[in-house]
Design a protein around this motif. Structure first.
Motif, PDB file in Angstrom:
ATOM      1  N   LEU A  52     -37.305  -9.015 -34.442  1.00 54.19           N
ATOM      2  CA  LEU A  52     -38.623  -9.052 -33.816  1.00 54.19           C
ATOM      3  C   LEU A  52     -38.872  -7.810 -32.971  1.00 54.19           C
ATOM      4  CD1 LEU A  52     -38.618 -12.836 -32.846  1.00 54.19           C
ATOM      5  CD2 LEU A  52     -39.963 -11.735 -34.644  1.00 54.19           C
ATOM      6  N   GLY A  53     -38.255  -6.702 -33.324  1.00 60.15           N
ATOM      7  CA  GLY A  53     -38.478  -5.438 -32.639  1.00 60.15           C
ATOM      8  C   GLY A  53     -37.443  -5.110 -31.584  1.00 60.15           C
ATOM      9  N   GLY A  54     -36.558  -6.044 -31.308  1.00 61.17           N
ATOM     10  CA  GLY A  54     -35.540  -5.787 -30.299  1.00 61.17           C
ATOM     11  C   GLY A  54     -35.766  -6.568 -29.030  1.00 61.17           C
ATOM     12  N   ILE A  55     -36.484  -7.671 -29.164  1.00 65.50           N
ATOM     13  CA  ILE A  55     -36.762  -8.463 -27.978  1.00 65.50           C
ATOM     14  C   ILE A  55     -35.499  -9.235 -27.592  1.00 65.50           C
ATOM     15  CG2 ILE A  55     -37.539 -10.581 -29.117  1.00 65.50           C
ATOM     16  CD1 ILE A  55     -39.967 -10.453 -27.209  1.00 65.50           C
ATOM     17  N   GLY A  56     -35.237  -9.388 -26.297  1.00 65.62           N
ATOM     18  CA  GLY A  56     -33.999 -10.003 -25.863  1.00 65.62           C
ATOM     19  C   GLY A  56     -34.173 -11.303 -25.105  1.00 65.62           C
ATOM     20  N   LEU A  57     -35.413 -11.677 -24.839  1.00 61.34           N
ATOM     21  CA  LEU A  57     -35.643 -12.890 -24.071  1.00 61.34           C
ATOM     22  C   LEU A  57     -37.080 -13.342 -24.322  1.00 61.34           C
ATOM     23  CD1 LEU A  57     -35.948 -11.790 -20.286  1.00 61.34           C
ATOM     24  CD2 LEU A  57     -36.396 -10.348 -22.241  1.00 61.34           C
ATOM     25  N   GLY A  58     -37.428 -14.498 -23.736  1.00 64.43           N
ATOM     26  CA  GLY A  58     -38.804 -14.952 -23.834  1.00 64.43           C
ATOM     27  C   GLY A  58     -39.156 -15.672 -25.114  1.00 64.43           C
ATOM     28  N   VAL A 227     -46.438 -21.155 -25.390  1.00 65.26           N
ATOM     29  CA  VAL A 227     -46.203 -19.852 -24.756  1.00 65.26           C
ATOM     30  C   VAL A 227     -44.915 -19.897 -23.946  1.00 65.26           C
ATOM     31  CG1 VAL A 227     -47.096 -18.140 -23.125  1.00 65.26           C
ATOM     32  CG2 VAL A 227     -48.676 -19.370 -24.645  1.00 65.26           C
ATOM     33  N   SER A 228     -44.162 -18.839 -24.052  1.00 68.39           N
ATOM     34  CA  SER A 228     -42.956 -18.664 -23.231  1.00 68.39           C
ATOM     35  C   SER A 228     -42.977 -17.275 -22.641  1.00 68.39           C
ATOM     36  CB  SER A 228     -41.688 -18.843 -24.069  1.00 68.39           C
ATOM     37  OG  SER A 228     -41.601 -20.142 -24.593  1.00 68.39           O
ATOM     38  N   VAL A 229     -42.589 -17.188 -21.380  1.00 70.70           N
ATOM     39  CA  VAL A 229     -42.533 -15.886 -20.700  1.00 70.70           C
ATOM     40  C   VAL A 229     -41.205 -15.796 -19.964  1.00 70.70           C
ATOM     41  CG1 VAL A 229     -43.614 -14.369 -19.014  1.00 70.70           C
ATOM     42  CG2 VAL A 229     -45.037 -15.890 -20.404  1.00 70.70           C
ATOM     43  N   ALA A 230     -40.604 -14.628 -19.993  1.00 70.93           N
ATOM     44  CA  ALA A 230     -39.345 -14.440 -19.256  1.00 70.93           C
ATOM     45  C   ALA A 230     -39.316 -13.062 -18.639  1.00 70.93           C
ATOM     46  CB  ALA A 230     -38.144 -14.638 -20.177  1.00 70.93           C
ATOM     47  N   LEU A 231     -38.639 -12.991 -17.507  1.00 70.23           N
ATOM     48  CA  LEU A 231     -38.497 -11.723 -16.798  1.00 70.23           C
ATOM     49  C   LEU A 231     -37.072 -11.655 -16.261  1.00 70.23           C
ATOM     50  CD1 LEU A 231     -39.787  -9.166 -15.449  1.00 70.23           C
ATOM     51  CD2 LEU A 231     -40.227 -10.627 -13.476  1.00 70.23           C
ATOM     52  N   ALA A 232     -36.416 -10.532 -16.445  1.00 67.69           N
ATOM     53  CA  ALA A 232     -35.041 -10.380 -15.973  1.00 67.69           C
ATOM     54  C   ALA A 232     -34.883  -9.010 -15.354  1.00 67.69           C
ATOM     55  CB  ALA A 232     -34.047 -10.567 -17.121  1.00 67.69           C
ATOM     56  N   ALA A 233     -33.986  -8.919 -14.405  1.00 67.57           N
ATOM     57  CA  ALA A 233     -33.704  -7.640 -13.770  1.00 67.57           C
ATOM     58  C   ALA A 233     -32.231  -7.593 -13.422  1.00 67.57           C
ATOM     59  CB  ALA A 233     -34.555  -7.454 -12.525  1.00 67.57           C
ATOM     60  N   SER A 268     -43.686 -14.827 -25.723  1.00 67.79           N
ATOM     61  CA  SER A 268     -43.896 -15.223 -27.111  1.00 67.79           C
ATOM     62  C   SER A 268     -44.956 -16.315 -27.132  1.00 67.79           C
ATOM     63  CB  SER A 268     -42.602 -15.720 -27.736  1.00 67.79           C
ATOM     64  OG  SER A 268     -42.124 -16.863 -27.063  1.00 67.79           O
ATOM     65  N   GLY A 269     -45.731 -16.332 -28.200  1.00 70.45           N
ATOM     66  CA  GLY A 269     -46.793 -17.322 -28.313  1.00 70.45           C
ATOM     67  C   GLY A 269     -46.928 -17.792 -29.737  1.00 70.45           C
TER      68      GLY A 269
END
Lengths: 396, 433
Positions: A52-58, A227-233, A268-269
């Motif tokens: 999916l392009g290199g997505i790692g979360l969400g 819908v799912s959303v994720a944020l990491a740091a 992601s949706g």
């Protein structure tokens, strides 16, 4: 689940873990861009995210994610994910060419849910690939003989990290995660001249062992079923390189590098029952190393934007066989061969599929990536193919 | 089903793991890419004379021509060298064992005749063309322990000169030809003897036989002479039984004597010459970076030694003594060089073949012996001794010897003060960014 099947799953998980750990430590050479700065930044990918392009979360639902320990909350059972990657590159620079291939395990990650609100993740992945080699063939006249020699400067090794995280779901739609990581690995550098009858330069080499600690946090939010959303740091203090005195000359010295802050975000949706769209982005503050890496051409902040679509078009044995397509554009943090060259970017098109078994208790995913890095102005142009295989096993 | 799926995944990844064994390191060609532009610098230095050689001694007498495993016949070889082979068959049988139904041993009533045989070593014979060899009866007794070209005996108080230098001979018994490459004879030379000649040779007082050649420029190497007789047993006078013997002294006399020169290093020859050398390996070499900068002198132990060669200059040996077979030069370590000629020989440090033509007229070439392994081991031992606070050895002693796969009387001569040629690379210091 019977005791026999439980033990069987444990054995399978252990076998996968063992296989992966056998080769996961060093980050094997993937690109000549590993010569720049601190090396090639490696992405701990699984095949679904890569496709999916290199997505790692969400991604929707509980997930075993390297970047997002919060995503593991809600897993029905403990799970193990192992990825295996095959790379092949073709590079041109200053009228010369180089090709190469490698096989590696970029990611081994386990997740252990505790009830419906807690989860722990632990994993091992590569971070910086520092495998490269420069050579030059030459001829020396020794007495009445002409002797062919090979000059070689090489680096073998890299930085890996061991990461543990914990996730907690305070609300039904929100999970938060915290974690810590240990940086490890090592590198051996050799500079010398190889005479006939020798396999390697008789001199000179130095080895360093890497160490460091970092911390990470993540948030996983599911505002709706679609819908799912994720944020990491993550942030690391410093990466310390300590000389291995037993394997180094007297002139080798320790080194220390500030590790950048890294931020990953994705969403992601589900726009249709069988269609999922993903969009993500990464950023890393590598410019903090610009002064330290001045002789190598400095460093700049890197970022990446990824997007993809997953469509469940087919079925096999009653299981959906999704088709995944994606794309990515990325700004690399280090230059090739010094500041006489421009900065390099990377672009890729991705695709893949996967197959689940027994309602998702096990899954195999595959992805294919075709990408390019660099440019003529960057001094190095590379095209590559990457094949990624992932296996995920849940213990139920 | 879950088990099967999981196992399938394990098999897939196990197969992939095996494939992961082979990884390529990304490699680019070009010294312009080397970090910091640093390219290895290799330098060459030659050390000789008193800077290198601490000891150079030559010894002879490790070989005895009379114990040489071969015989020589020569006539004006290289315009200077002559040799004759002498033999005395001390124990021609007077009884014979043969089988006639049962094994029988009987006295020999008479010899019908016989022959003398020998083998020519074509690899150590010059020229490799047809040679004529004569077998004569000697007319003067000789002492096998002291016989020379001039004297039949040099026993103290009993010195007796040959009436004819080189051996006093009388009756020609036979002449034979050696045909190189003859598939029937296969390098065997045979002289036929009649019955009267055999009777004379059987006499206890008979001086023996001598082999000569009259071909100018020839030098032939022979194996031992064998007498073969056609014997009639006393019980079966109509039967001929072959008997053989090589018992008895066999040697060769030659002229001139093995030359000796104090001006050269010597190895080989009939007197088994060897040379003893001691090198000073506490050397300093120049370190001049290719990219410029000040030069300095550094100990040899602080650079990377790539090659160490001991360079000899072959010298033309006196006429008649050049090797015909291919010699091998051997350097063997010597732990106690102060013992001189009695110093025991140790391990082989280096060995290499050298063309026989290197010692002929017109020679003008270097002969290099590879001492790289020996010097590297020496430097490693020095480093170990330094680390452990032991006495550090700085001298390397060895003997220069000649070895022939095909035994030969050739001499190996070299100019004194060989040169030690060192090829070394200055160290680079790998570093992190």
């Amino acid at each position: 689940m019977t005791r026999a099947s439980f033990l069987s799953r444990q054995a399978v998980a252990g076998a996968l873990l063992g296989l992966g750990l056998c080769v996961a430590g060093p980050v094997w050479g993937q690109s000549l861009f590993s010569t720049g700065g601190l090396g090639l930044v490696a992405d701990p990918q699984d095949a679904r995210g890569s496709a999916l392009g290199g997505i790692g979360l969400g991604l929707p639902g509980p997930e075993i994610s390297w970047s997002n320990p919060a995503g593991a909350v809600g897993l029905p059972a403990a799970g193990l994910r192992v990825s295996f990657q095959l790379d092949g590159y073709d590079a041109t620079f200053a009228g010369r060419g180089s090709t190469g291939s490698t096989a590696r395990f970029p990611l081994i990650l386990g997740a252990f849910p505790f009830g419906s609100r807690w989860a722990v993740t632990a994993g091992f992945a590569g971070m910086l690939d520092q495998n490269w080699r420069f050579e030059q063939l030459d001829t020396l006249v020794v007495g009445t003989d002409s002797v062919q020699v090979l000059d070689r400067v090489s680096s073998e090794g890299g930085v890996s990290r061991f990461r543990v995280g914990a996730g907690y779901r305070p609300l039904s739609t929100l999970s938060i995660g915290l974690g810590a990581e240990l940086f490890t690995g090592g590198v051996r550098r050799i500079s010398g001249r190889i005479f006939p009858g020798q396999a390697a330069p008789a001199c000179c080499s130095a080895s360093w062992a890497y160490s460091g600690v970092g911390a990470l946090g993540s948030v996983d939010w599911t505002p709706s079923e679609a819908v799912s959303v994720a944020l990491a740091a993550s942030a690391g203090g410093s990466l310390d390189a300590e000389v291995d005195t037993a394997r180094s000359g007297d002139d080798a010295v320790d080194a220390s590098y500030d590790l950048p802050v890294m931020v990953n975000a994705a969403a992601s949706g589900r726009i249709a029952p069988n269609v999922l769209l993903t969009l993500g982005g990464d950023w890393a503050g590598w410019s903090s190393l610009n002064d330290a890496l001045e002789e190598q051409g400095g460093a700049r902040d890197s970022w990446s934007v990824q997007g993809g679509v997953e469509v469940e078009l087919f079925q096999i044995l009653g299981q959906p066989l999704p088709v995944r397509l994606g794309a990515r554009t990325e700004r690399l943090p280090f230059r090739w061969a010094g500041d006489a060259n421009e900065w390099a970017d990377e672009r890729a098109l991705t695709g893949g599929t996967g197959l689940g078994f027994s309602g998702g208790a096990a899954r195999v995913d595959l992805s294919v990536e075709r990408g390019t890095r660099g440019s003529e102005s960057a001094g190095l142009e590379e095209s590559y193919w990457r094949f990624l295989f992932s296996a995920t096993v849940l213990g139920r | 089903m879950i088990r099967g799926a999981a196992r399938g995944a394990v098999v897939l990844l196990a197969t992939a793991a095996l494939a992961a064994c082979d990884n390529e390191i990304p490699t680019a060609n070009g010294s312009d890419l080397f970090p910091g532009g640093e390219v290895p610098t290799t330098l060459l230095v030659e050390v000789t004379g008193t800077d290198l050689i601490l000891r150079e001694e030559v010894y002879e007498g490790f070989g005895d021509p009379r114990r040489a495993p071969f015989l020589i016949v020569a006539n004006d070889f290289d315009g200077a060298f002559d040799a004759h082979t002498l033999a005395r068959f001390a124990d021609i049988p007077d009884s014979v064992t043969y089988t006639s139904g049962t094994s029988r041993r009987e006295e020999i009533s008479a010899y019908q005749g016989g022959r003398v045989l020998t083998q020519v070593d074509s690899l150590a014979t010059f020229p490799r063309s047809t040679a004529t060899l004569y077998l004569w009866e000697l007319t003067q007794p000789w002492d096998s322990a002291t016989v020379t070209w001039e004297n039949a005996s040099e026993q103290p108080g009993q010195e007796t000169a040959w009436t004819t230098p080189g051996g006093s001979f009388g009756t020609l018994l036979d002449q034979a030809f050696w045909f190189p490459g003859d598939t029937a004879q296969k390098d065997t030379v045979t002289w036929e003897l009649d019955s009267l000649a055999v009777i004379r040779l059987r006499s206890p007082d008979h001086p023996g036989v001598i082999v000569t050649s009259d071909q100018p420029g020839v030098r032939v190497k022979l194996s031992a002479l064998t007498f073969e007789g056609d014997a009639h047993p006393s019980g079966r006078p109509d039967t001929v039984v072959a008997v053989r013997t090589s018992e008895g002294p066999q040697t060769f006399v030659y002229t001139p004597d093995t030359p000796q020169s104090a001006a050269v290093l010597r190895a080989g020859g009939l007197t088994g010459d060897r040379s003893l050398l001691t090198l000073d390996l506490e050397q300093e070499v120049e370190a001049c970076p290719a990219g410029g900068g000040p030069c300095s002198l550094v100990p040899l132990s602080e650079v990377t030694l790539n090659r160490a060669q001991l360079v000899f200059e072959p010298v033309q040996v006196p006429d008649g003594y050049r090797p015909l077979a291919t010699p091998r030069v051997v350097l063997r370590s010597v732990a106690e060089p102060e013992l001189g000629r009695f110093a025991p020989l140790g391990a082989v440090l280096a060995t290499d073949t050298i063309s026989p033509s290197a010692f002929a007229a017109g020679t003008d070439r270097e002969f290099e012996m590879d001492l790289t392994t020996a010097v590297l081991q020496f430097l490693a031992e020095q480093a170990r001794a330094e680390r452990e606070g032991e006495e550090v050895e700085t001298e390397l002693s060895f003997a220069l010897l000649a070895d022939f796969e095909v035994p030969d009387l050739g001499l190996l001569w070299f100019q004194r003060s060989p040169t030690l040629r060192l090829v070394y690379t200055l160290p680079l210091n790998p570093s992190l960014p």
